[in-house]
Design a protein around this motif. Structure first.
Motif: not given
Length: 268
Positions: A122, A124, A142, A144
């Motif tokens: 979630t 990445s 992150c 995402k």
């Protein structure tokens, strides 16, 4: 500074708790961020959703205790005015305990910044693409965006903390406020309350939403907040009295009779 002090003096405990909660949720201050080890299997689980969603948990946490307390007080109290006031008074204090529970849990989530078991799926993090073997990555970004603020909120488990708080609160309330607390029906309801809390806690691990230590921490946090709610805020579920009876004179159970129950203000 004087204006701030004046404004603060005009607030009560609810305002202050909600203010802290809002500050934490809006991330007014930067939170912590624990790193990760490259290819860590504990963070490589796929995200599969929640067995018990936040919406279901919050609805249950708020409305189930209210329904139980109104029902119990209706059955065991004959004075309609008194039983409604008493139930609502205890329910108000219960809600404040839930709010404090949330403030503590959400604050720790922000401070610690622990990756969830589905972190790689979630979040990445772009650093995971170039790290080697078991290399430790202390800072990451992150890719995402929709999950950027949730992938590092693993510790502690909020679901567990609220479920334990609600389940044990109801089980003890039934023990204190029913004239026959050891009847089979009451015992079954108490077991269901505790079992539901356990089921919710276990589901956080089987759903790979939290590590086992997150769930344990959530339960540990709930315990002192629950004790404070029961014994300090709710007065161990003893009926209040307007003339402040001595402990020897005050009713200790609903079998002893029902005293006049004012809605005592606990605002600070």
């Amino acid at each position: 500074m004087d204006k701030i002090k004046l404004l603060w003096s005009k607030t009560n405990r609810w305002h202050r708790a909600f203010f802290i909660f809002a500050v934490v949720e809006l991330r007014v201050f930067p939170g912590g961020q624990l790193g990760f080890q490259c290819n860590d299997p504990a963070l490589s689980h796929p995200f599969t959703g929640d067995t018990i969603s936040w919406k279901l948990l919050l609805v249950t946490t708020v409305f189930l205790p209210l329904a139980v307390m109104l029902t119990v007080e209706r059955i065991y109290h004959h004075d309609k005015t008194i039983r409604h006031k008493q139930a609502m008074c205890w329910f108000k204090e219960y809600l404040f305990g839930v709010l404090i529970n949330l403030v503590i849990v959400q604050s720790l989530k922000l401070i610690v910044g622990s990756p969830r078991p589905h972190f790689f799926d979630t979040c990445s993090p772009k650093e995971a693409l170039t790290c080697q073997e078991s290399e430790y990555v202390s800072s990451y970004t992150c890719t995402k965006g929709n999950w950027g603020n949730q992938s590092d909120k693993s510790f502690p488990s909020g679901h567990t903390s609220l479920a334990v708080h609600t389940g044990l609160f109801l089980a003890y309330y039934l023990h204190r406020r029913t004239t026959c607390p050891n009847t089979r029906r009451i015992i079954i309801i108490q077991i269901l309350c505790v079992a539901t809390a356990v089921l919710c806690s276990v589901s956080r691990m089987t759903d790979h939403r939290h590590h086992w230590w997150d769930v344990l921490a959530g339960a540990v946090i709930a315990a002192p907040v629950l004790l404070w709610t029961i014994y300090s805020l709710c007065g161990d579920f003893q009926c209040s009295s307007s003339n402040k009876e001595s402990p020897a004179e005050a009713p200790t159970s609903i079998d002893a009779g029902v005293a006049e129950v004012p809605l005592l203000s606990k605002e600070t």
